[in-house]
Motif scaffolding. Structure first.
Motif, short mmCIF file in Angstrom:
data_model
loop_
_atom_site.label_atom_id
_atom_site.label_comp_id
_atom_site.label_asym_id
_atom_site.label_seq_id
_atom_site.Cartn_x
_atom_site.Cartn_y
_atom_site.Cartn_z
N MET A 1 -19.58 11.19 11.35
CA MET A 1 -18.28 11.46 11.94
C MET A 1 -18.38 11.27 13.45
O MET A 1 -19.34 11.70 14.07
CB MET A 1 -17.86 12.88 11.58
N SER A 2 -17.38 10.67 14.04
CA SER A 2 -17.42 10.40 15.48
C SER A 2 -16.89 11.59 16.27
O SER A 2 -16.16 12.44 15.75
CB SER A 2 -16.57 9.16 15.79
N ILE A 3 -17.27 11.61 17.53
CA ILE A 3 -16.79 12.66 18.44
C ILE A 3 -15.26 12.64 18.49
O ILE A 3 -14.62 13.70 18.46
CB ILE A 3 -17.38 12.46 19.86
N ASP A 4 -14.68 11.45 18.57
CA ASP A 4 -13.22 11.36 18.66
C ASP A 4 -12.54 11.92 17.42
O ASP A 4 -11.53 12.63 17.54
CB ASP A 4 -12.79 9.92 18.89
N ILE A 6 -13.70 14.22 15.37
CA ILE A 6 -13.88 15.68 15.38
C ILE A 6 -12.92 16.30 16.39
O ILE A 6 -12.24 17.29 16.09
CB ILE A 6 -15.34 16.05 15.71
N ALA A 7 -12.85 15.71 17.59
CA ALA A 7 -11.96 16.24 18.63
C ALA A 7 -10.51 16.15 18.18
O ALA A 7 -9.73 17.09 18.40
CB ALA A 7 -12.17 15.49 19.94
N ASP A 8 -10.15 15.04 17.54
CA ASP A 8 -8.77 14.90 17.04
C ASP A 8 -8.43 15.99 16.03
O ASP A 8 -7.35 16.58 16.07
CB ASP A 8 -8.56 13.52 16.41
N ALA A 9 -9.38 16.28 15.13
CA ALA A 9 -9.14 17.32 14.12
C ALA A 9 -9.01 18.70 14.77
O ALA A 9 -8.13 19.49 14.39
CB ALA A 9 -10.28 17.32 13.10
N ILE A 10 -9.85 18.99 15.74
CA ILE A 10 -9.78 20.29 16.42
C ILE A 10 -8.45 20.43 17.17
O ILE A 10 -7.78 21.46 17.11
CB ILE A 10 -10.98 20.47 17.38
N GLU A 11 -8.08 19.37 17.89
CA GLU A 11 -6.82 19.42 18.64
C GLU A 11 -5.61 19.48 17.71
O GLU A 11 -4.63 20.16 18.02
CB GLU A 11 -6.73 18.23 19.59
N ASP A 13 -5.58 20.95 14.82
CA ASP A 13 -5.56 22.33 14.35
C ASP A 13 -5.01 23.26 15.43
O ASP A 13 -4.27 24.20 15.13
CB ASP A 13 -6.97 22.75 13.93
N ALA A 14 -5.40 23.02 16.68
CA ALA A 14 -4.94 23.85 17.79
C ALA A 14 -3.48 23.57 18.14
O ALA A 14 -2.80 24.40 18.74
CB ALA A 14 -5.82 23.63 19.02
N GLY A 15 -3.02 22.37 17.80
CA GLY A 15 -1.64 22.01 18.12
C GLY A 15 -1.43 21.58 19.54
O GLY A 15 -0.29 21.48 20.00
N GLU A 16 -2.51 21.30 20.24
CA GLU A 16 -2.40 20.85 21.63
C GLU A 16 -3.71 20.21 22.07
O GLU A 16 -4.77 20.48 21.50
CB GLU A 16 -2.07 22.03 22.55
N PRO A 17 -3.63 19.36 23.10
CA PRO A 17 -4.87 18.78 23.64
C PRO A 17 -5.73 19.87 24.29
O PRO A 17 -5.21 20.83 24.86
CB PRO A 17 -4.38 17.79 24.69
N ILE A 18 -7.02 19.72 24.17
CA ILE A 18 -7.95 20.70 24.76
C ILE A 18 -8.77 19.99 25.83
O ILE A 18 -9.61 19.15 25.51
CB ILE A 18 -8.85 21.32 23.69
N PRO A 19 -8.49 20.30 27.10
CA PRO A 19 -9.23 19.64 28.18
C PRO A 19 -10.74 19.89 28.07
O PRO A 19 -11.18 21.01 27.81
CB PRO A 19 -8.67 20.30 29.45
N GLY A 20 -11.52 18.82 28.24
CA GLY A 20 -12.97 18.95 28.23
C GLY A 20 -13.61 19.00 26.85
O GLY A 20 -14.83 19.09 26.74
N LEU A 21 -12.79 18.95 25.80
CA LEU A 21 -13.33 19.07 24.45
C LEU A 21 -14.29 17.95 24.12
O LEU A 21 -15.41 18.19 23.64
CB LEU A 21 -12.20 19.12 23.43
N ARG A 22 -13.89 16.73 24.37
CA ARG A 22 -14.76 15.59 24.03
C ARG A 22 -16.06 15.63 24.82
O ARG A 22 -17.13 15.35 24.28
CB ARG A 22 -14.02 14.28 24.24
N GLU A 23 -15.97 16.00 26.07
CA GLU A 23 -17.18 16.10 26.90
C GLU A 23 -18.11 17.18 26.36
O GLU A 23 -19.32 17.01 26.30
CB GLU A 23 -16.81 16.40 28.37
N GLY A 24 -17.52 18.30 25.96
CA GLY A 24 -18.32 19.39 25.40
C GLY A 24 -18.99 19.01 24.10
O GLY A 24 -20.16 19.32 23.87
N LEU A 25 -18.25 18.30 23.24
CA LEU A 25 -18.84 17.84 21.99
C LEU A 25 -19.95 16.84 22.25
O LEU A 25 -20.99 16.85 21.57
CB LEU A 25 -17.76 17.22 21.10
N GLU A 26 -19.76 15.98 23.24
CA GLU A 26 -20.80 15.00 23.59
C GLU A 26 -22.05 15.71 24.11
O GLU A 26 -23.18 15.32 23.78
CB GLU A 26 -20.25 14.04 24.64
N GLU A 27 -21.88 16.76 24.90
CA GLU A 27 -23.03 17.53 25.39
C GLU A 27 -23.77 18.17 24.22
O GLU A 27 -25.01 18.20 24.21
CB GLU A 27 -22.57 18.61 26.37
N MET A 28 -23.03 18.69 23.25
CA MET A 28 -23.67 19.29 22.08
C MET A 28 -24.48 18.25 21.32
O MET A 28 -25.61 18.51 20.91
CB MET A 28 -22.61 19.91 21.16
#
Length: 102
Positions: A1-4, A6-11, A13-28
Motif C-alpha cells: 500500500m502506498s503512502i498516498d 494510506i493518507a487518502d484513507a485517513i483523511e 475518515d477524518a473528513g478533512e485534509p491533515i497537514p503534515g500527514l504524508r510527511e509523518g507517514l514517510e518518516e514512519m
C-alpha cells in the motif's frame, strides 16, 4: 500500500485534509521515530494527571517553580531523586499527597 493511499484513507475518515500527514507517514516508513519520552517525563506527567492539576497548581503544590516543572515534563532536565520519589507517591497514593498539601 502506498503512502498516498494510506493518507487518502485517513483523511477520508477524518473528513478533512491533515497537514503534515504524508510527511509523518514517510518518516514512519523510513524508521525515523517521532518524539521520545523518558520514564522520568512520563512519571512527572502521570503524577500531575493523577492529581488532576494544571502545571501551575501542581508546581505550587510541590513548591517548585512552574518553569522547572515544565522543564521536567518536556525532558530538558531530569527531576532530582526526591522529586522523582514524590512523583511515584503521587501516582500510587494521590490521597497522601492531597492530605499533605491540605
Amino acid at each position: 500500500m502506498s503512502i498516498d493511499s494510506i493518507a487518502d484513507a485517513i483523511e477520508a475518515d477524518a473528513g478533512e485534509p491533515i497537514p503534515g500527514l504524508r510527511e509523518g507517514l514517510e518518516e514512519m516508513r523510513a524508521g525515523r521515530s517521532g518524539r521520545r519520552y523518558t520514564p522520568e517525563q512520563l512519571l512527572v506527567r502521570s503524577a500531575r494527571s493523577t492529581l488532576g492539576l494544571s502545571q501551575q497548581a501542581f508546581a505550587d503544590l510541590i513548591r517548585t517553580p512552574v518553569a522547572t516543572l515544565r522543564d521536567w515534563e518536556q525532558g530538558r532536565f531530569t527531576p532530582p531523586g526526591a522529586a522523582l520519589r514524590l512523583m511515584e507517591i503521587a501516582v500510587r497514593h494521590p490521597e497522601v499527597v492531597r492530605d499533605a498539601a491540605a
